[in-house]
Design a protein around this motif. Sequence first.
Motif, PDB file in Angstrom:
ATOM      1  N   LEU A 118       0.833  -1.199   0.000  1.00  0.00           N
ATOM      2  CA  LEU A 118       0.000   0.000   0.000  1.00  0.00           C
ATOM      3  C   LEU A 118       0.871   1.254   0.000  1.00  0.00           C
ATOM      4  O   LEU A 118       0.584   2.216  -0.722  1.00  0.00           O
ATOM      5  CB  LEU A 118      -0.965   0.001   1.188  1.00  0.00           C
ATOM      6  CG  LEU A 118      -1.875   1.224   1.312  1.00  0.00           C
ATOM      7  CD1 LEU A 118      -2.660   1.485   0.024  1.00  0.00           C
ATOM      8  CD2 LEU A 118      -2.815   1.054   2.492  1.00  0.00           C
ATOM      9  N   ILE A 119       1.945   1.249   0.766  1.00  0.00           N
ATOM     10  CA  ILE A 119       2.868   2.389   0.777  1.00  0.00           C
ATOM     11  C   ILE A 119       3.418   2.635  -0.625  1.00  0.00           C
ATOM     12  O   ILE A 119       3.503   3.775  -1.085  1.00  0.00           O
ATOM     13  CB  ILE A 119       4.020   2.158   1.777  1.00  0.00           C
ATOM     14  CG1 ILE A 119       3.521   2.370   3.201  1.00  0.00           C
ATOM     15  CG2 ILE A 119       5.206   3.070   1.485  1.00  0.00           C
ATOM     16  CD1 ILE A 119       4.547   2.019   4.258  1.00  0.00           C
ATOM     17  N   THR A 120       3.829   1.591  -1.301  1.00  0.00           N
ATOM     18  CA  THR A 120       4.359   1.728  -2.659  1.00  0.00           C
ATOM     19  C   THR A 120       3.338   2.391  -3.572  1.00  0.00           C
ATOM     20  O   THR A 120       3.668   3.311  -4.330  1.00  0.00           O
ATOM     21  CB  THR A 120       4.748   0.351  -3.230  1.00  0.00           C
ATOM     22  OG1 THR A 120       5.747  -0.230  -2.385  1.00  0.00           O
ATOM     23  CG2 THR A 120       5.268   0.458  -4.660  1.00  0.00           C
ATOM     24  N   ARG A 121       2.103   1.970  -3.481  1.00  0.00           N
ATOM     25  CA  ARG A 121       1.058   2.547  -4.334  1.00  0.00           C
ATOM     26  C   ARG A 121       0.796   4.013  -3.981  1.00  0.00           C
ATOM     27  O   ARG A 121       0.521   4.822  -4.865  1.00  0.00           O
ATOM     28  CB  ARG A 121      -0.214   1.719  -4.232  1.00  0.00           C
ATOM     29  CG  ARG A 121      -0.012   0.302  -4.823  1.00  0.00           C
ATOM     30  CD  ARG A 121      -1.290  -0.473  -4.908  1.00  0.00           C
ATOM     31  NE  ARG A 121      -2.101   0.059  -6.000  1.00  0.00           N
ATOM     32  CZ  ARG A 121      -3.417  -0.124  -6.087  1.00  0.00           C
ATOM     33  NH1 ARG A 121      -4.058  -0.813  -5.145  1.00  0.00           N
ATOM     34  NH2 ARG A 121      -4.094   0.377  -7.099  1.00  0.00           N
ATOM     35  N   ILE A 122       0.887   4.359  -2.707  1.00  0.00           N
ATOM     36  CA  ILE A 122       0.699   5.757  -2.301  1.00  0.00           C
ATOM     37  C   ILE A 122       1.840   6.617  -2.833  1.00  0.00           C
ATOM     38  O   ILE A 122       1.609   7.718  -3.339  1.00  0.00           O
ATOM     39  CB  ILE A 122       0.553   5.871  -0.768  1.00  0.00           C
ATOM     40  CG1 ILE A 122      -0.755   5.218  -0.304  1.00  0.00           C
ATOM     41  CG2 ILE A 122       0.614   7.335  -0.331  1.00  0.00           C
ATOM     42  CD1 ILE A 122      -0.886   5.073   1.204  1.00  0.00           C
ATOM     43  N   VAL A 123       3.074   6.131  -2.740  1.00  0.00           N
ATOM     44  CA  VAL A 123       4.208   6.886  -3.282  1.00  0.00           C
ATOM     45  C   VAL A 123       4.051   7.058  -4.788  1.00  0.00           C
ATOM     46  O   VAL A 123       4.304   8.139  -5.330  1.00  0.00           O
ATOM     47  CB  VAL A 123       5.552   6.210  -2.916  1.00  0.00           C
ATOM     48  CG1 VAL A 123       6.712   6.855  -3.674  1.00  0.00           C
ATOM     49  CG2 VAL A 123       5.792   6.277  -1.421  1.00  0.00           C
ATOM     50  N   GLU A 124       3.627   6.027  -5.486  1.00  0.00           N
ATOM     51  CA  GLU A 124       3.392   6.143  -6.931  1.00  0.00           C
ATOM     52  C   GLU A 124       2.317   7.185  -7.233  1.00  0.00           C
ATOM     53  O   GLU A 124       2.434   7.952  -8.199  1.00  0.00           O
ATOM     54  CB  GLU A 124       2.998   4.783  -7.517  1.00  0.00           C
ATOM     55  CG  GLU A 124       4.130   3.789  -7.533  1.00  0.00           C
ATOM     56  CD  GLU A 124       3.711   2.370  -7.865  1.00  0.00           C
ATOM     57  OE1 GLU A 124       4.607   1.553  -8.140  1.00  0.00           O
ATOM     58  OE2 GLU A 124       2.495   2.052  -7.836  1.00  0.00           O
ATOM     59  N   ALA A 125       1.287   7.234  -6.410  1.00  0.00           N
ATOM     60  CA  ALA A 125       0.250   8.258  -6.592  1.00  0.00           C
ATOM     61  C   ALA A 125       0.839   9.648  -6.387  1.00  0.00           C
ATOM     62  O   ALA A 125       0.541  10.573  -7.160  1.00  0.00           O
ATOM     63  CB  ALA A 125      -0.912   8.018  -5.623  1.00  0.00           C
ATOM     64  N   CYS A 126       1.678   9.811  -5.387  1.00  0.00           N
ATOM     65  CA  CYS A 126       2.334  11.108  -5.156  1.00  0.00           C
ATOM     66  C   CYS A 126       3.196  11.500  -6.343  1.00  0.00           C
ATOM     67  O   CYS A 126       3.253  12.673  -6.726  1.00  0.00           O
ATOM     68  CB  CYS A 126       3.177  11.061  -3.888  1.00  0.00           C
ATOM     69  SG  CYS A 126       2.210  10.927  -2.361  1.00  0.00           S
ATOM     70  N   ALA A 127       3.871  10.532  -6.944  1.00  0.00           N
ATOM     71  CA  ALA A 127       4.743  10.805  -8.090  1.00  0.00           C
ATOM     72  C   ALA A 127       3.964  11.318  -9.290  1.00  0.00           C
ATOM     73  O   ALA A 127       4.531  11.979 -10.158  1.00  0.00           O
ATOM     74  CB  ALA A 127       5.530   9.545  -8.461  1.00  0.00           C
ATOM     75  N   TYR A 164       1.861  13.632  -9.294  1.00  0.00           N
ATOM     76  CA  TYR A 164       1.626  15.066  -9.127  1.00  0.00           C
ATOM     77  C   TYR A 164       2.971  15.792  -9.259  1.00  0.00           C
ATOM     78  O   TYR A 164       3.830  15.669  -8.387  1.00  0.00           O
ATOM     79  CB  TYR A 164       1.006  15.361  -7.755  1.00  0.00           C
ATOM     80  CG  TYR A 164      -0.408  14.855  -7.626  1.00  0.00           C
ATOM     81  CD1 TYR A 164      -1.487  15.684  -7.893  1.00  0.00           C
ATOM     82  CD2 TYR A 164      -0.661  13.535  -7.244  1.00  0.00           C
ATOM     83  CE1 TYR A 164      -2.786  15.221  -7.773  1.00  0.00           C
ATOM     84  CE2 TYR A 164      -1.960  13.059  -7.127  1.00  0.00           C
ATOM     85  CZ  TYR A 164      -3.016  13.913  -7.401  1.00  0.00           C
ATOM     86  OH  TYR A 164      -4.303  13.443  -7.285  1.00  0.00           O
ATOM     87  N   ALA A 165       3.132  16.561 -10.320  1.00  0.00           N
ATOM     88  CA  ALA A 165       4.389  17.258 -10.586  1.00  0.00           C
ATOM     89  C   ALA A 165       4.755  18.236  -9.475  1.00  0.00           C
ATOM     90  O   ALA A 165       5.938  18.505  -9.252  1.00  0.00           O
ATOM     91  CB  ALA A 165       4.304  17.987 -11.925  1.00  0.00           C
ATOM     92  N   GLN A 166       3.773  18.758  -8.755  1.00  0.00           N
ATOM     93  CA  GLN A 166       4.033  19.739  -7.700  1.00  0.00           C
ATOM     94  C   GLN A 166       4.728  19.124  -6.487  1.00  0.00           C
ATOM     95  O   GLN A 166       5.318  19.834  -5.685  1.00  0.00           O
ATOM     96  CB  GLN A 166       2.728  20.399  -7.234  1.00  0.00           C
ATOM     97  CG  GLN A 166       1.975  21.113  -8.320  1.00  0.00           C
ATOM     98  CD  GLN A 166       0.933  20.209  -8.969  1.00  0.00           C
ATOM     99  OE1 GLN A 166       1.071  18.988  -9.032  1.00  0.00           O
ATOM    100  NE2 GLN A 166      -0.130  20.817  -9.466  1.00  0.00           N
TER     101      GLN A 166
END
Length: 139
Positions: free
Chosen positions: A79-88, A90-92
């Motif tokens: 789940l952490i991996t997927r959250i980090v990918e979601a953050c990635a 967003y260019a901001q």
Amino acid sequence: MPLRSAIELKDLQITTRIGTYGVHDVVPTAHILDLVLTIDPALVLIGTDGMDRVFDYDPLIKDIDGLARDGHYETQERLITRIVEACASYAQIEAVELMLCKTPVLGKTGRLGVRIAVDADALDKMRPRPASALDGTGW
């Protein structure tokens, strides 16, 4: 000293199912997320008030909620991996640190979790690329 700015989310109880437990195992009653997003200070120190001048984090929070509810996870790490990918996506977001923990531990108190810090270089490598960049044709 250079400016640094962040958006912080603390103690968000997320709805998710993580782990496989036996009859005598302690089953967590809550999963808690802490998230720190490093962003450009220009998105914080603004001259005029308006949502178009800042990073709108609400869509990311909705993404995280959707990922958490997406199904059963064997591990917090997935789940952490997927959250980090979601953050990635967003260019901001220039860097991210997060911790996901479960409670209770040993059936009583405490939190047990996993923390990761992803710097700008690592986050850039995770960012989605345009199809032309992936197939080698360039722009």
